[in-house]
Design a protein around this motif. Structure first.
Motif, short mmCIF file in Angstrom:
data_model
loop_
_atom_site.label_atom_id
_atom_site.label_comp_id
_atom_site.label_asym_id
_atom_site.label_seq_id
_atom_site.Cartn_x
_atom_site.Cartn_y
_atom_site.Cartn_z
N TYR A 24 28.17 -119.75 63.85
CA TYR A 24 27.61 -120.90 63.15
C TYR A 24 26.46 -120.43 62.29
O TYR A 24 25.59 -119.68 62.74
CB TYR A 24 27.13 -121.94 64.17
N VAL A 25 26.46 -120.87 61.03
CA VAL A 25 25.47 -120.41 60.06
C VAL A 25 24.89 -121.62 59.32
O VAL A 25 25.63 -122.52 58.92
CB VAL A 25 26.11 -119.44 59.04
N GLU A 26 23.57 -121.60 59.14
CA GLU A 26 22.92 -122.63 58.33
C GLU A 26 22.83 -122.14 56.90
O GLU A 26 22.33 -121.04 56.64
CB GLU A 26 21.53 -122.94 58.88
N ALA A 27 23.33 -122.95 55.97
CA ALA A 27 23.32 -122.59 54.55
C ALA A 27 23.53 -123.84 53.72
O ALA A 27 23.81 -124.92 54.24
CB ALA A 27 24.42 -121.56 54.27
N GLU A 28 23.40 -123.69 52.40
CA GLU A 28 23.58 -124.82 51.48
C GLU A 28 25.02 -124.95 50.98
O GLU A 28 25.40 -126.02 50.51
CB GLU A 28 22.64 -124.67 50.28
N SER A 29 25.80 -123.86 51.05
CA SER A 29 27.17 -123.90 50.53
C SER A 29 28.02 -122.83 51.23
O SER A 29 27.49 -121.92 51.88
CB SER A 29 27.18 -123.64 49.03
N VAL A 30 29.33 -122.95 51.04
CA VAL A 30 30.26 -121.95 51.57
C VAL A 30 29.96 -120.59 50.94
O VAL A 30 29.98 -119.56 51.61
CB VAL A 30 31.72 -122.37 51.31
N ARG A 31 29.66 -120.59 49.65
CA ARG A 31 29.35 -119.34 48.96
C ARG A 31 28.13 -118.65 49.58
O ARG A 31 28.11 -117.44 49.77
CB ARG A 31 29.09 -119.62 47.48
N GLU A 32 27.11 -119.44 49.93
CA GLU A 32 25.92 -118.87 50.56
C GLU A 32 26.26 -118.31 51.94
O GLU A 32 25.74 -117.25 52.33
CB GLU A 32 24.82 -119.92 50.67
N LEU A 37 26.87 -113.34 55.23
CA LEU A 37 27.66 -112.55 56.17
C LEU A 37 28.32 -111.33 55.54
O LEU A 37 29.00 -110.56 56.22
CB LEU A 37 28.74 -113.43 56.82
N SER A 38 28.10 -111.11 54.27
CA SER A 38 28.78 -110.02 53.56
C SER A 38 28.47 -108.63 54.13
O SER A 38 29.32 -107.75 54.12
CB SER A 38 28.46 -110.06 52.07
N ASP A 39 27.27 -108.44 54.65
CA ASP A 39 26.91 -107.13 55.19
C ASP A 39 27.57 -106.84 56.54
O ASP A 39 27.56 -105.71 57.01
CB ASP A 39 25.39 -107.01 55.32
N TYR A 42 33.06 -108.72 58.00
CA TYR A 42 34.02 -109.54 58.73
C TYR A 42 35.21 -109.89 57.84
O TYR A 42 35.08 -109.98 56.63
CB TYR A 42 33.40 -110.87 59.17
N ASN A 43 36.34 -110.13 58.46
CA ASN A 43 37.49 -110.70 57.78
C ASN A 43 37.40 -112.21 58.01
O ASN A 43 37.88 -112.74 59.00
CB ASN A 43 38.79 -110.14 58.35
N ILE A 44 36.74 -112.91 57.09
CA ILE A 44 36.49 -114.35 57.24
C ILE A 44 37.77 -115.11 56.93
O ILE A 44 38.33 -114.99 55.85
CB ILE A 44 35.34 -114.82 56.35
N GLU A 67 23.38 -118.62 64.03
CA GLU A 67 22.99 -117.30 63.55
C GLU A 67 21.76 -117.38 62.67
O GLU A 67 21.64 -118.29 61.85
CB GLU A 67 24.13 -116.69 62.72
N ASN A 68 20.89 -116.42 62.79
CA ASN A 68 19.74 -116.28 61.89
C ASN A 68 20.03 -115.16 60.92
O ASN A 68 19.87 -114.00 61.23
CB ASN A 68 18.45 -115.95 62.68
N VAL A 69 20.50 -115.53 59.73
CA VAL A 69 20.80 -114.53 58.70
C VAL A 69 20.08 -114.87 57.44
O VAL A 69 19.75 -115.94 57.14
CB VAL A 69 22.33 -114.40 58.42
#
Length: 69
Positions: A24-32, A37-39, A42-44, A67-69
């Motif tokens: 679970y990730v807090e963000a403003e958009s799917v792109r964010e 998580l790009s680093d 993962y195979n999202i 998650e804190n990313v």
């Protein structure tokens, strides 16, 4: 917003339900979310924005950890 991300740990792995993990990730958009998580390499499979009711349901799970990313 909170997003639920379904993924495989290995980038070349074919998605198989039994080996699919979630986070679970807090963000403003799917792109964010994908950017954050790009680093992790993962195979999202899927990124799903959780509405209030769905988020409350997910919080009841012992596997819920934001998650804190």
């Amino acid at each position: 917003m909170i997003f639920k991300v379904l993924y495989q740990e290995l980038p070349g792995e074919i998605p198989v339900r039994e080996r699919t993990l979630s986070t679970y990730v807090e963000a403003e958009s799917v792109r964010e979310v994908r950017s954050k998580l790009s680093d992790r390499n993962y195979n999202i499979e899927y990124v799903h924005e959780l509405d209030k009711a769905h988020l409350e349901y997910e919080k009841q799970s012992e596997h819920f950890k934001l998650e804190n990313v």
